[in-house]
Design a protein around this motif. Structure first.
Motif, PDB file in Angstrom:
ATOM      1  N   THR A 127     -12.708  -2.930  -1.216  1.00  9.59           N
ATOM      2  CA  THR A 127     -13.321  -2.900   0.240  1.00  9.59           C
ATOM      3  C   THR A 127     -12.463  -2.295   1.272  1.00  9.59           C
ATOM      4  O   THR A 127     -11.216  -1.970   0.832  1.00  9.59           O
ATOM      5  N   GLU A 128     -12.777  -2.152   2.386  1.00  9.32           N
ATOM      6  CA  GLU A 128     -11.864  -1.640   3.519  1.00  9.32           C
ATOM      7  C   GLU A 128     -10.846  -2.451   3.627  1.00  9.32           C
ATOM      8  O   GLU A 128      -9.943  -1.993   4.432  1.00  9.32           O
ATOM      9  N   ARG A 129     -10.703  -3.620   3.248  1.00  7.77           N
ATOM     10  CA  ARG A 129      -9.517  -4.640   3.400  1.00  7.77           C
ATOM     11  C   ARG A 129      -8.375  -4.800   2.426  1.00  7.77           C
ATOM     12  O   ARG A 129      -7.605  -5.317   2.204  1.00  7.77           O
ATOM     13  N   SER A 130      -8.964  -4.019   1.332  1.00  9.83           N
ATOM     14  CA  SER A 130      -8.291  -4.126  -0.052  1.00  9.83           C
ATOM     15  C   SER A 130      -6.741  -3.331   0.467  1.00  9.83           C
ATOM     16  O   SER A 130      -6.748  -2.462   1.130  1.00  9.83           O
ATOM     17  N   PRO A 131      -5.644  -3.876  -0.107  1.00 13.20           N
ATOM     18  CA  PRO A 131      -4.387  -3.228  -0.013  1.00 13.20           C
ATOM     19  C   PRO A 131      -4.050  -1.850  -0.603  1.00 13.20           C
ATOM     20  O   PRO A 131      -4.660  -1.427  -1.584  1.00 13.20           O
ATOM     21  N   LEU A 132      -3.500  -1.083   0.378  1.00 10.55           N
ATOM     22  CA  LEU A 132      -2.993   0.234  -0.331  1.00 10.55           C
ATOM     23  C   LEU A 132      -1.809   0.178  -1.378  1.00 10.55           C
ATOM     24  O   LEU A 132      -0.856  -0.375  -1.088  1.00 10.55           O
ATOM     25  N   ALA A 133      -2.250   0.897  -2.578  1.00  9.74           N
ATOM     26  CA  ALA A 133      -1.143   0.658  -3.351  1.00  9.74           C
ATOM     27  C   ALA A 133      -1.322   2.194  -4.286  1.00  9.74           C
ATOM     28  O   ALA A 133      -1.623   2.322  -5.287  1.00  9.74           O
ATOM     29  N   PRO A 134      -0.924   3.277  -3.686  1.00  9.21           N
ATOM     30  CA  PRO A 134      -0.808   4.380  -4.284  1.00  9.21           C
ATOM     31  C   PRO A 134      -0.035   4.626  -5.271  1.00  9.21           C
ATOM     32  O   PRO A 134       0.871   4.137  -5.502  1.00  9.21           O
ATOM     33  N   SER A 135      -0.588   5.526  -6.404  1.00  9.34           N
ATOM     34  CA  SER A 135       0.176   5.756  -7.742  1.00  9.34           C
ATOM     35  C   SER A 135       1.000   6.880  -7.751  1.00  9.34           C
ATOM     36  O   SER A 135       1.892   6.930  -8.576  1.00  9.34           O
ATOM     37  N   THR A 136       0.902   7.750  -6.821  1.00  9.67           N
ATOM     38  CA  THR A 136       1.798   8.987  -6.824  1.00  9.67           C
ATOM     39  C   THR A 136       2.026   9.366  -5.419  1.00  9.67           C
ATOM     40  O   THR A 136       1.552   8.925  -4.349  1.00  9.67           O
TER      41      THR A 136
END
Length: 315
Positions: A127-136
């Motif tokens: 959802t729009e409230r999910s945490p950002l956790a980029p892999s690259t």
């Protein structure tokens, strides 16, 4: 309305510009457009060929990190649509320069982002409230640009709206991207190269649906909010290539080739999926292009336009 569109010669950006000038997008009839584009690998002036003579279009060949040029380009524009985040640390610098031009008092700043800022998800959807956790690092640069845009809203009241779209496909997309990479390989008689054995799963969004979602977010989205623009179908890459082969009249189970190690990043999100309930409920958006129809029209475009994509292939 006068729009400043950064990255407007790229894939999604050029579709957006052409749709605006053709009066196909909600709330933007009669709008004029200034495209600001550095013309990197993703930017191609040919993408604007059908509208280049339109008297509602202006073009500024420049980098978003060039503050004096950006400042001059801002003048006289009502809103900004920022497409030029390609996943490079300069993206954060570029968006900061754009946001600092807030003294020109634009009514809306739309920052166009992607689902890869979230990383990978095994089940369900972000959802729009999910945490950002980029892999690259590339995705981290995009996430940094998102956060910068939202911080300017909180700190300075800039009317920023952020969208995050699913993996988008359609005509005029660089052949390094998944759908055109598979299509052009098969058109040239080469085996399809599949990442991770074709197990990566993506939610596919047609570019026309994406642009319509962007227009609604631009005109009616709430400042300071994030909106997901999601696709109409979720597919593993191996299932996608079977559909492409079938559309091309080839054996659906034809030979594949593993992706070369040097050709793709080591880290890769196994699955991405966006929950788009918010934009559906608030702005009335929903995808209109059925996937098999959109894929067929995309394949037909690449079949008919080899002079556009062949020069973009690696030597």
């Amino acid at each position: 309305m006068n729009l400043l569109v950064t990255g407007g010669a790229g894939f999604i950006g050029s579709h957006f510009v052409r749709a605006v000038l053709a009066d196909r997008l909600p709330g933007l009839a009669g709008a004029s457009v200034t495209v600001l584009d550095k013309m990197t690998y993703a930017g191609n002036f040919a993408n604007l060929g059908s509208v280049v003579e339109n008297d509602r279009l202006d073009f500024v060949p420049a980098d978003t990190t060039d503050a004096p040029v950006v400042d001059a380009a801002f003048r006289g524009h009502d809103a900004v649509v920022h497409f030029s985040a390609v996943g490079h640390p300069a993206d954060v610098t570029g968006i900061k320069v754009l946001l600092e031009a807030r003294r020109h008092h634009v009514s809306r700043f739309l920052h166009v982002s992607t689902s890869d800022v979230y990383g990978s998800i095994d089940t369900g959807a972000w959802t729009e409230r999910s945490p950002l956790a980029p892999s690259t690092p590339r995705a981290a640069a995009k996430a940094g640009a998102d956060l910068m845009a939202l911080a300017f809203h909180r700190a300075h009241g800039l009317p920023v709206v952020v969208t995050r779209g699913s993996d988008t496909y359609g005509a005029f997309q660089h052949p390094a991207r998944t759908v055109p990479r598979l299509v052009t390989s098969l058109l040239d008689g080469r085996p399809a190269t599949l990442r991770d054995g074709g197990t990566r799963v993506r939610d596919r969004l047609h570019v026309a649906d994406h642009c319509r979602g962007l227009a609604l977010a631009l005109t009616d989205g709430r400042p300071g909010e994030v909106y997901h623009v999601a696709g109409s179908v979720e597919l593993a890459e191996r299932d996608l290539v079977e559909l492409i082969r079938t559309e091309l009249g080839l054996d659906p189970s034809g030979p594949d080739s593993p992706a070369p190690a040097a050709g793709f990043p080591r880290a890769g999100d196994h699955r991405r999926a966006l929950d788009d309930d918010k934009i559906r409920q608030e702005l009335g958006w929903r995808p209109r292009v059925e996937f098999t129809t959109g894929l067929a029209s995309t394949i037909a475009w690449y079949r008919d336009n080899p002079t556009w994509w062949r020069p973009l292939l690696p030597d």
